[in-house]
Design a protein around this motif. Structure first.
Motif, PDB file in Angstrom:
ATOM      1  N   LEU A  43      23.549  22.970 -55.826  1.00  0.00           N
ATOM      2  CA  LEU A  43      24.375  24.041 -56.403  1.00  0.00           C
ATOM      3  C   LEU A  43      25.051  23.518 -57.663  1.00  0.00           C
ATOM      4  O   LEU A  43      26.252  23.210 -57.660  1.00  0.00           O
ATOM      5  N   PRO A  44      24.316  23.407 -58.769  1.00  0.00           N
ATOM      6  CA  PRO A  44      24.917  22.875 -60.004  1.00  0.00           C
ATOM      7  C   PRO A  44      25.746  23.941 -60.716  1.00  0.00           C
ATOM      8  O   PRO A  44      25.466  24.340 -61.854  1.00  0.00           O
ATOM      9  N   LEU A  45      26.797  24.393 -60.033  1.00  0.00           N
ATOM     10  CA  LEU A  45      27.547  25.558 -60.488  1.00  0.00           C
ATOM     11  C   LEU A  45      28.336  25.306 -61.770  1.00  0.00           C
ATOM     12  O   LEU A  45      28.707  26.262 -62.461  1.00  0.00           O
ATOM     13  N   ARG A  46      28.577  24.055 -62.087  1.00  0.00           N
ATOM     14  CA  ARG A  46      29.326  23.751 -63.309  1.00  0.00           C
ATOM     15  C   ARG A  46      28.447  23.886 -64.558  1.00  0.00           C
ATOM     16  O   ARG A  46      28.952  23.976 -65.676  1.00  0.00           O
ATOM     17  N   LEU A  47      27.152  23.911 -64.352  1.00  0.00           N
ATOM     18  CA  LEU A  47      26.229  23.989 -65.481  1.00  0.00           C
ATOM     19  C   LEU A  47      25.923  25.436 -65.838  1.00  0.00           C
ATOM     20  O   LEU A  47      25.907  26.315 -64.975  1.00  0.00           O
ATOM     21  N   SER A  48      25.654  25.655 -67.110  1.00  0.00           N
ATOM     22  CA  SER A  48      25.128  26.934 -67.572  1.00  0.00           C
ATOM     23  C   SER A  48      23.862  26.660 -68.364  1.00  0.00           C
ATOM     24  O   SER A  48      23.597  25.534 -68.780  1.00  0.00           O
ATOM     25  N   ARG A  49      23.069  27.704 -68.580  1.00  0.00           N
ATOM     26  CA  ARG A  49      21.817  27.580 -69.325  1.00  0.00           C
ATOM     27  C   ARG A  49      21.832  28.602 -70.475  1.00  0.00           C
ATOM     28  O   ARG A  49      21.124  29.607 -70.438  1.00  0.00           O
ATOM     29  N   PRO A  50      22.669  28.361 -71.510  1.00  0.00           N
ATOM     30  CA  PRO A  50      22.744  29.313 -72.624  1.00  0.00           C
ATOM     31  C   PRO A  50      21.397  29.458 -73.324  1.00  0.00           C
ATOM     32  O   PRO A  50      20.748  28.461 -73.638  1.00  0.00           O
ATOM     33  N   GLY A  51      20.991  30.696 -73.541  1.00  0.00           N
ATOM     34  CA  GLY A  51      19.699  30.938 -74.161  1.00  0.00           C
ATOM     35  C   GLY A  51      18.544  30.451 -73.327  1.00  0.00           C
ATOM     36  O   GLY A  51      17.433  30.302 -73.834  1.00  0.00           O
TER      37      GLY A  51
END
Length: 283
Positions: A239-247
């Motif tokens: 659960l890598p909830l701190r990460l985002s994948r912009p674009g």
């Protein structure tokens, strides 16, 4: 046969390992996957030694949990990778884990990658540790983009101590949702010693990581495949909830850690999904 399900400490990025262990233990999970993944969590390479492994084993035992697998990624095509692998193997032995998970390399360094793996094969065999190679969730030119690539590489190496850690969510995002995950999973499963599950959903042009079952992957169908073809292969929940994948590009780590109550909620939903969708064991 019941399936072992671990929870990765990657969910608790920004919190101490002690907090992660205590939080996961309260869910009733028996297995924890300590995670040392560059870009996902902060860690120091010096942790990979027998002394630190023994210390971690004591902390796990105090919470009555075990580490079936350890994620400790390194580029296997790089100079010095064999030395880095030996340190990680020593760490796993001290922790009491039987599976060491790492990524492989890019498609430009297959010979060096295989040579580094073969250099540590006697160490893996003596320690009884399985090296589980993972497919990536982002980037380009991976040596292991899909199940067919696992088949080629692992047939070439030909050792039961070098297997696959197929990450279902990574296959989905690496291919930019183009891959048929269920078909690819069927190809990879004969080579798997371990599996990772993570889930994402599309937010306009971005991806957002979610609890397992809340995103765009069809985990109900995936668990049907797993229970039919590989009921014994253990699963690690990420659960890598701190990460985002912009674009929908490379992961970006937010400056603020995720509030602990949000992690608890996402983990609780994920465990319900996984334990309801597959014959899994907890305590």
């Amino acid at each position: 046969m019941t399936r072992q399900v671990s929870v990765s400490t990657a969910a608790y990025d920004g919190y101490s390992m002690d907090v992660a262990i205590a939080e996961i233990a309260t869910t009733g999970a028996k297995w924890i996957e300590p995670a040392f993944i560059s870009g996902y969590v902060a860690f120091d390479e010096s942790i990979f030694c027998e002394q630190e492994g023994t210390r971690l084993a004591s902390r796990l035992a105090a919470s009555e949990v075990e580490a079936l697998a350890v994620s400790a990624h390194t580029d296997l095509g790089a100079d010095g990778a064999a030395v880095a692998l030996r340190r990680r193997i020593d760490f796993c032995v001290a922790v009491g884990s039987s599976i060491l998970i790492t990524n492989s390399s890019d498609c430009h360094h297959p010979t060096q990658c295989v040579a580094n793996i073969e250099a540590v094969l006697p160490v893996l065999e003596q320690a009884g540790i399985v090296l589980a190679l993972e497919n990536p969730g982002h980037g380009t030119d991976s040596l292991l983009p899909d199940g067919a690539a696992f088949a080629v590489l692992l047939e070439k190496i030909g050792s039961r101590f070098v297997r696959a850690n197929y990450d279902i969510g990574n296959a989905f995002t690496y291919s930019n949702e183009a891959i048929n995950v269920l078909s690819d999973l069927r190809i990879a499963l004969p080579y798997c010693a371990h599996l990772h599950v993570k889930d994402v959903t599309a937010d306009d042009h971005d991806w957002r990581f979610t609890a397992i079952g809340d995103g765009d992957l069809r985990y109900g169908a995936a668990f049907d495949v797993l229970d039919t073809l590989a009921p014994e292969v253990p699963i690690g929940i990420e659960l890598p909830l701190r990460l985002s994948r912009p674009g929908r590009g490379d992961p970006s780590r937010r400056s603020e850690r995720v509030p602990i109550h949000e992690i608890r909620q996402a983990l609780s939903r994920s465990l319900r999904t996984v334990n309801g969708g597959t014959r899994a064991t907890t305590r």
